[in-house]
Design an enzyme around this catalytic site. Sequence first.
Site, mmCIF file in Angstrom:
data_model
loop_
_atom_site.group_PDB
_atom_site.id
_atom_site.type_symbol
_atom_site.label_atom_id
_atom_site.label_comp_id
_atom_site.label_asym_id
_atom_site.label_seq_id
_atom_site.Cartn_x
_atom_site.Cartn_y
_atom_site.Cartn_z
ATOM 1 C CB CYS A 1 5.786 2.362 7.509
ATOM 2 S SG CYS A 1 5.255 3.849 6.661
ATOM 3 C CG LEU A 2 6.827 1.274 1.391
ATOM 4 C CD1 LEU A 2 6.055 1.598 0.125
ATOM 5 C CD2 LEU A 2 7.941 0.301 1.101
ATOM 6 C CD GLN B 1 3.690 5.821 2.613
ATOM 7 O OE1 GLN B 1 2.681 5.306 2.135
ATOM 8 N NE2 GLN B 1 4.654 5.116 3.179
ATOM 9 C CG HIS C 1 0.814 6.933 5.671
ATOM 10 N ND1 HIS C 1 2.007 7.404 6.159
ATOM 11 C CD2 HIS C 1 1.003 5.605 5.464
ATOM 12 C CE1 HIS C 1 2.876 6.406 6.251
ATOM 13 N NE2 HIS C 1 2.287 5.296 5.838
ATOM 14 N N GLY D 1 0.848 -1.181 0.000
ATOM 15 C CA GLY D 1 0.000 0.000 0.000
ATOM 16 C C GLY D 1 0.883 1.229 0.000
ATOM 17 C CG HIS E 1 0.000 1.369 7.590
ATOM 18 N ND1 HIS E 1 0.996 0.878 8.419
ATOM 19 C CD2 HIS E 1 0.632 2.189 6.701
ATOM 20 C CE1 HIS E 1 2.161 1.397 8.034
ATOM 21 N NE2 HIS E 1 1.967 2.185 6.998
ATOM 22 C CD GLU E 2 -0.918 2.481 2.989
ATOM 23 O OE1 GLU E 2 -0.432 3.621 2.930
ATOM 24 O OE2 GLU E 2 -0.210 1.466 3.111
HETATM 25 ZN ZN ZN Z 1 3.183 3.455 5.894
#
Ligand code: ZN
Length: 190
Positions: A101-102, A46, A147, A41, A143-144
């Site tokens: 997380c990226l 991000q 963000h 995702g 989670h997304e």
């Molecule tokens: Zn993340």
Amino acid sequence: MKTVGDSVLKKVAPKVENIDEEIQELSLNMIETMKAARGIGLAAPQVGISLRMVVVDMGYMEYDKLVSEGKEPEEAEVIPVVMINPEIIEREGHYEMEEGCLSVPGYRALIERAGNIRYRYTDLEGKTVEREAVDLEAVCVQHEIDHLDGTLFIDKVSRIKRRTALKKVEKYLANIKNYEEDSFEHRLYG
Ligand code: ZN
């Protein structure tokens, strides 16, 4: 890829008002970025854009479901789904999963979230979609959307763990040449 410490990740992102060419382009950029990083995702902040938009790899969600049912599916096919202005309308139960997380590379932690959600978003054609999700999909969507509200998963752990996380990210970023070209062995990052 924006990483922890970047102010765009702390902002509450505004809604997407018009699904125009820019939004179509952003969605392609986000899908490519998610694929390249092997994330499941990705949220617009991000990639540095403060807007309420996420992409989720539904192919991996399906794959994970089959694995959890004891089946042996072939490799997961990437099926990116673009969600504009996503929101959770119901949450129930609990589900604990190790998340990554990226934007927080090199660190993972167990996070407890709702295990069963109902959520809604607008797709790229402007249609409203409503879905129910459990387990991994439920976690990923939560989670997304976090963000989009300026929250990272490490904001949900203790202060000590958070400090460890920040050190690990620093070390991780110092040890790779180019984060954009790096990809994660473990797929459970969003
Ligand atoms: Zn993340």
